[in-house]
Scaffold this motif. Structure first.
Motif, PDB file in Angstrom:
ATOM      1  N   TRP A  84      39.344  48.564  37.525  1.00 13.67           N
ATOM      2  CA  TRP A  84      39.822  47.208  37.794  1.00 13.67           C
ATOM      3  C   TRP A  84      39.569  46.328  36.588  1.00 13.67           C
ATOM      4  O   TRP A  84      38.653  46.573  35.798  1.00 13.67           O
ATOM      5  CB  TRP A  84      39.204  46.620  39.068  1.00 13.67           C
ATOM      6  CG  TRP A  84      37.722  46.359  39.072  1.00 13.67           C
ATOM      7  CD1 TRP A  84      36.709  47.282  39.124  1.00 13.67           C
ATOM      8  CD2 TRP A  84      37.085  45.073  39.073  1.00 13.67           C
ATOM      9  NE1 TRP A  84      35.492  46.662  39.158  1.00 13.67           N
ATOM     10  CE2 TRP A  84      35.679  45.302  39.133  1.00 13.67           C
ATOM     11  CE3 TRP A  84      37.540  43.748  39.043  1.00 13.67           C
ATOM     12  CZ2 TRP A  84      34.753  44.263  39.150  1.00 13.67           C
ATOM     13  CZ3 TRP A  84      36.619  42.714  39.065  1.00 13.67           C
ATOM     14  CH2 TRP A  84      35.233  42.984  39.119  1.00 13.67           C
ATOM     15  N   ALA A  85      40.426  45.337  36.419  1.00 17.24           N
ATOM     16  CA  ALA A  85      40.346  44.444  35.271  1.00 17.24           C
ATOM     17  C   ALA A  85      40.079  43.023  35.736  1.00 17.24           C
ATOM     18  O   ALA A  85      40.642  42.567  36.738  1.00 17.24           O
ATOM     19  CB  ALA A  85      41.641  44.493  34.472  1.00 17.24           C
ATOM     20  N   LYS A 145      44.721  33.578  30.619  1.00 20.12           N
ATOM     21  CA  LYS A 145      45.861  34.279  30.033  1.00 20.12           C
ATOM     22  C   LYS A 145      45.455  35.634  29.463  1.00 20.12           C
ATOM     23  O   LYS A 145      46.035  36.099  28.480  1.00 20.12           O
ATOM     24  CB  LYS A 145      46.485  33.428  28.910  1.00 20.12           C
ATOM     25  CG  LYS A 145      47.102  32.125  29.379  1.00 20.12           C
ATOM     26  CD  LYS A 145      48.367  32.356  30.176  1.00 20.12           C
ATOM     27  CE  LYS A 145      49.054  31.040  30.518  1.00 20.12           C
ATOM     28  NZ  LYS A 145      50.292  31.263  31.312  1.00 20.12           N
ATOM     29  N   VAL A 146      44.483  36.268  30.086  1.00 19.61           N
ATOM     30  CA  VAL A 146      43.970  37.511  29.500  1.00 19.61           C
ATOM     31  C   VAL A 146      44.462  38.717  30.311  1.00 19.61           C
ATOM     32  O   VAL A 146      45.662  38.908  30.456  1.00 19.61           O
ATOM     33  CB  VAL A 146      42.435  37.473  29.369  1.00 19.61           C
ATOM     34  CG1 VAL A 146      41.967  38.504  28.342  1.00 19.61           C
ATOM     35  CG2 VAL A 146      41.960  36.110  28.911  1.00 19.61           C
ATOM     36  N   PHE A 147      43.586  39.518  30.878  1.00 19.32           N
ATOM     37  CA  PHE A 147      43.998  40.792  31.452  1.00 19.32           C
ATOM     38  C   PHE A 147      44.693  40.630  32.798  1.00 19.32           C
ATOM     39  O   PHE A 147      44.077  40.295  33.807  1.00 19.32           O
ATOM     40  CB  PHE A 147      42.794  41.712  31.605  1.00 19.32           C
ATOM     41  CG  PHE A 147      42.159  42.128  30.319  1.00 19.32           C
ATOM     42  CD1 PHE A 147      42.908  42.212  29.160  1.00 19.32           C
ATOM     43  CD2 PHE A 147      40.817  42.448  30.259  1.00 19.32           C
ATOM     44  CE1 PHE A 147      42.330  42.602  27.953  1.00 19.32           C
ATOM     45  CE2 PHE A 147      40.227  42.840  29.063  1.00 19.32           C
ATOM     46  CZ  PHE A 147      40.983  42.921  27.913  1.00 19.32           C
ATOM     47  N   GLU A 148      45.997  40.910  32.810  1.00 21.04           N
ATOM     48  CA  GLU A 148      46.782  40.971  34.035  1.00 21.04           C
ATOM     49  C   GLU A 148      47.317  42.379  34.273  1.00 21.04           C
ATOM     50  O   GLU A 148      47.625  42.740  35.395  1.00 21.04           O
ATOM     51  CB  GLU A 148      47.961  39.993  33.960  1.00 21.04           C
ATOM     52  CG  GLU A 148      47.598  38.529  34.006  1.00 21.04           C
ATOM     53  CD  GLU A 148      47.501  37.977  35.411  1.00 21.04           C
ATOM     54  OE1 GLU A 148      47.883  38.687  36.356  1.00 21.04           O
ATOM     55  OE2 GLU A 148      47.031  36.835  35.557  1.00 21.04           O
ATOM     56  N   SER A 149      47.449  43.156  33.195  1.00 18.32           N
ATOM     57  CA  SER A 149      48.110  44.460  33.263  1.00 18.32           C
ATOM     58  C   SER A 149      47.125  45.600  33.068  1.00 18.32           C
ATOM     59  O   SER A 149      46.272  45.546  32.178  1.00 18.32           O
ATOM     60  CB  SER A 149      49.195  44.557  32.190  1.00 18.32           C
ATOM     61  OG  SER A 149      50.160  43.556  32.361  1.00 18.32           O
ATOM     62  N   LEU A 150      47.274  46.628  33.881  1.00 18.66           N
ATOM     63  CA  LEU A 150      46.433  47.819  33.789  1.00 18.66           C
ATOM     64  C   LEU A 150      47.286  49.015  34.180  1.00 18.66           C
ATOM     65  O   LEU A 150      47.971  48.989  35.207  1.00 18.66           O
ATOM     66  CB  LEU A 150      45.233  47.683  34.727  1.00 18.66           C
ATOM     67  CG  LEU A 150      44.048  48.634  34.539  1.00 18.66           C
ATOM     68  CD1 LEU A 150      43.403  48.437  33.175  1.00 18.66           C
ATOM     69  CD2 LEU A 150      43.021  48.411  35.644  1.00 18.66           C
ATOM     70  N   ALA A 155      43.841  43.276  38.239  1.00 15.02           N
ATOM     71  CA  ALA A 155      44.575  44.538  38.246  1.00 15.02           C
ATOM     72  C   ALA A 155      43.687  45.662  38.750  1.00 15.02           C
ATOM     73  O   ALA A 155      42.466  45.647  38.537  1.00 15.02           O
ATOM     74  CB  ALA A 155      45.096  44.857  36.846  1.00 15.02           C
ATOM     75  N   ILE A 156      44.310  46.650  39.396  1.00 14.27           N
ATOM     76  CA  ILE A 156      43.571  47.798  39.931  1.00 14.27           C
ATOM     77  C   ILE A 156      44.423  49.055  39.775  1.00 14.27           C
ATOM     78  O   ILE A 156      45.642  49.009  39.918  1.00 14.27           O
ATOM     79  CB  ILE A 156      43.199  47.562  41.412  1.00 14.27           C
ATOM     80  CG1 ILE A 156      42.185  48.602  41.908  1.00 14.27           C
ATOM     81  CG2 ILE A 156      44.427  47.542  42.311  1.00 14.27           C
ATOM     82  CD1 ILE A 156      41.562  48.254  43.256  1.00 14.27           C
ATOM     83  N   ARG A 157      43.778  50.162  39.426  1.00 10.36           N
ATOM     84  CA  ARG A 157      44.457  51.449  39.325  1.00 10.36           C
ATOM     85  C   ARG A 157      43.531  52.558  39.807  1.00 10.36           C
ATOM     86  O   ARG A 157      42.302  52.462  39.722  1.00 10.36           O
ATOM     87  CB  ARG A 157      44.861  51.747  37.869  1.00 10.36           C
ATOM     88  CG  ARG A 157      45.950  50.849  37.322  1.00 10.36           C
ATOM     89  CD  ARG A 157      47.279  51.027  38.016  1.00 10.36           C
ATOM     90  NE  ARG A 157      48.291  50.086  37.532  1.00 10.36           N
ATOM     91  CZ  ARG A 157      49.412  49.812  38.170  1.00 10.36           C
ATOM     92  NH1 ARG A 157      49.684  50.399  39.325  1.00 10.36           N
ATOM     93  NH2 ARG A 157      50.280  48.957  37.669  1.00 10.36           N
ATOM     94  N   VAL A 158      44.152  53.637  40.280  1.00 10.37           N
ATOM     95  CA  VAL A 158      43.402  54.809  40.724  1.00 10.37           C
ATOM     96  C   VAL A 158      42.949  55.609  39.510  1.00 10.37           C
ATOM     97  O   VAL A 158      43.732  55.883  38.593  1.00 10.37           O
ATOM     98  CB  VAL A 158      44.264  55.688  41.649  1.00 10.37           C
ATOM     99  CG1 VAL A 158      43.518  56.968  42.023  1.00 10.37           C
ATOM    100  CG2 VAL A 158      44.677  54.917  42.904  1.00 10.37           C
ATOM    101  N   ILE A 178      47.003  38.735  45.982  1.00  6.84           N
ATOM    102  CA  ILE A 178      47.173  40.127  45.559  1.00  6.84           C
ATOM    103  C   ILE A 178      47.777  40.187  44.154  1.00  6.84           C
ATOM    104  O   ILE A 178      48.935  39.865  43.935  1.00  6.84           O
ATOM    105  CB  ILE A 178      48.045  40.909  46.562  1.00  6.84           C
ATOM    106  CG1 ILE A 178      47.402  40.872  47.951  1.00  6.84           C
ATOM    107  CG2 ILE A 178      48.240  42.341  46.087  1.00  6.84           C
ATOM    108  CD1 ILE A 178      45.964  41.370  47.997  1.00  6.84           C
ATOM    109  N   SER A 179      46.951  40.608  43.203  1.00  2.51           N
ATOM    110  CA  SER A 179      47.351  40.665  41.800  1.00  2.51           C
ATOM    111  C   SER A 179      47.380  42.083  41.253  1.00  2.51           C
ATOM    112  O   SER A 179      47.817  42.301  40.123  1.00  2.51           O
ATOM    113  CB  SER A 179      46.401  39.819  40.950  1.00  2.51           C
ATOM    114  OG  SER A 179      46.529  38.452  41.277  1.00  2.51           O
ATOM    115  N   GLY A 180      46.902  43.045  42.012  1.00  3.15           N
ATOM    116  CA  GLY A 180      46.927  44.438  41.607  1.00  3.15           C
ATOM    117  C   GLY A 180      47.234  45.321  42.795  1.00  3.15           C
ATOM    118  O   GLY A 180      46.817  45.020  43.922  1.00  3.15           O
TER     119      GLY A 180
END
Length: 379
Positions: free
Chosen positions: A139-140, A190-195, A128-131, A59-61
């Motif tokens: 998602w990233a 080392k790229v997209f972790e944050s969203l 990463a995931i966001r509503v 679980i990363s997001g």
């Protein structure tokens, strides 16, 4: 499912917080300062737990939906017999603790043609995931580095339905692309972790550690710098880009460590129009994880670095950074795992908001799928 309870603890902090958005981070608004965070409790789903015959984990997001459930993204890339997927969870807790987590369903992310990503080949690395507005999801993917161009997949940010169907892909600045993993471009893994999604709908995405042209990765002696890019939800284009400075790695690994320690930006949560709570996750092999929650802002003096090719020795004003909470290795009885996700939780009966953190267990027998709940005490 193993559920652990922890003692309550109160730490007085400086910073700011957001008001309840009711539908995940997309609705978070600016609010009064955070004066303290209180640990309510923690729960763990053991590594090896199966759901519908598939191992749960990675679980990363994490983001809270309008109905109070949570969307959780697994970072399993494929190549191991399981397809990239996301989950709907129920996370319940009280002001006195008693955290519990239930898996409701799992769904595969789909490609543009409506098919699932392959289970036998690495093509994406969901992180990463966001509503999004209307209940859809962003998602990233960190992409997949390979020396062979045909097997190389670039990072992206996409929008999908709650059923996993492809909607669109944002236009990501080329500076984030994998090139050669040595002299320019993104570093492997080392790229997209944050969203994050701001109240006005702007989508913010950030790399975990420095791009190669922006200098070395974080070390025990020095920090690093990453780029936070604002994406327009209407046009899908990049609006601006800002620098976020990571501190040096706080703890070294054991002398016989299999690999060196690291520190990275593992997630960001919108707490206002241009305010965020950032998660800095450091790891030292054989020692453990140190987690920092940081209040960070883009203000009128923050430099748009989108036209700066290299941040090495460049003149710019980074996003502000104020430490809210440092959780070292074992925090108030909880051994910290690989925290990679943060979201607003529910509002407690006393009116206080909550934060929910989640860990990526790397599908390792020595780790766990950890969920930590913090109460936000504000003025």
């Amino acid at each position: 499912m193993a559920v652990s309870r922890v003692l309550l603890a109160l730490l007085v902090l400086a910073g700011c917080g957001g008001s309840d958005g009711g539908g995940g981070s997309a609705g978070a608004g600016a609010g009064p300062p955070i004066v303290a965070l209180r640990l309510l409790g923690a729960a763990a789903i053991p590594t090896g737990t199966l759901f519908e015959g598939v191992e749960f984990g990675g679980i990363s997001g994490l983001d809270r939906a309008a109905d109070g459930s949570y969307w959780a993204l697994s970072d399993e890339r494929g190549g191991d017999g399981r397809v990239p997927r996301f989950y709907n969870l129920s996370i319940d807790y009280e002001a006195s603790g008693n955290v519990s987590v239930q898996i409701n369903r799992q769904t595969a992310m789909l490609r543009e043609d409506g098919s699932a990503f392959p289970a036998a080949t690495r093509t994406v690395d969901p992180e990463a995931i966001r509503v999004a507005a209307g209940g859809q999801l962003y998602w990233a993917s960190e992409g997949n580095w390979d020396a062979a161009a045909a097997r190389r997949f670039q990072p992206f940010v996409r929008q999908m339905t709650a059923q996993g169907a492809f909607v669109r892909e944002f236009a990501i600045p080329a500076i984030y692309h994998y090139v050669d993993n040595r002299t320019q471009g993104a570093r492997n893994n080392k790229v997209f972790e944050s969203l994050a999604v701001a109240p006005d709908g702007t989508v913010y995405v950030a790399n975990e550690d420095a791009l190669i042209e922006d200098g070395p990765s974080a070390s025990l002696q020095a920090g690093s710098v990453v780029r936070v890019t604002a994406l327009d939800p209407g046009t899908g284009q990049a609006r601006a880009q800002y620098a976020y400075e990571l501190p040096k790695i706080p703890v070294d690994g054991k002398p016989d460590a299999a690999f060196g320690p690291d520190n990275g930006l593992s997630d960001m949560l919108a707490a206002g129009p241009r305010q965020f709570i950032a998660v800095e996750r450091a790891f030292a092999f054989g020692v453990g994880n140190t987690i920092r929650l940081v209040w960070t802002e883009i203000n009128d003096t923050t430099t748009d670095v989108s036209r700066i090719a290299s941040l090495v020795e460049a003149k710019y004003t980074p996003m502000s950074r104020r430490l809210l909470l440092e959780m070292p290795l074992r925090y108030q009885g909880v051994k910290l795992d690989n925290i990679e996700a943060i979201t607003w939780g529910k509002t407690l009966p006393n009116g206080n908001r909550t934060l929910v953190l989640a860990s990526d267990n790397n599908f390792s027998a020595t780790q766990t799928n950890q969920f930590i709940v913090l109460e936000v005490l504000a003025n």
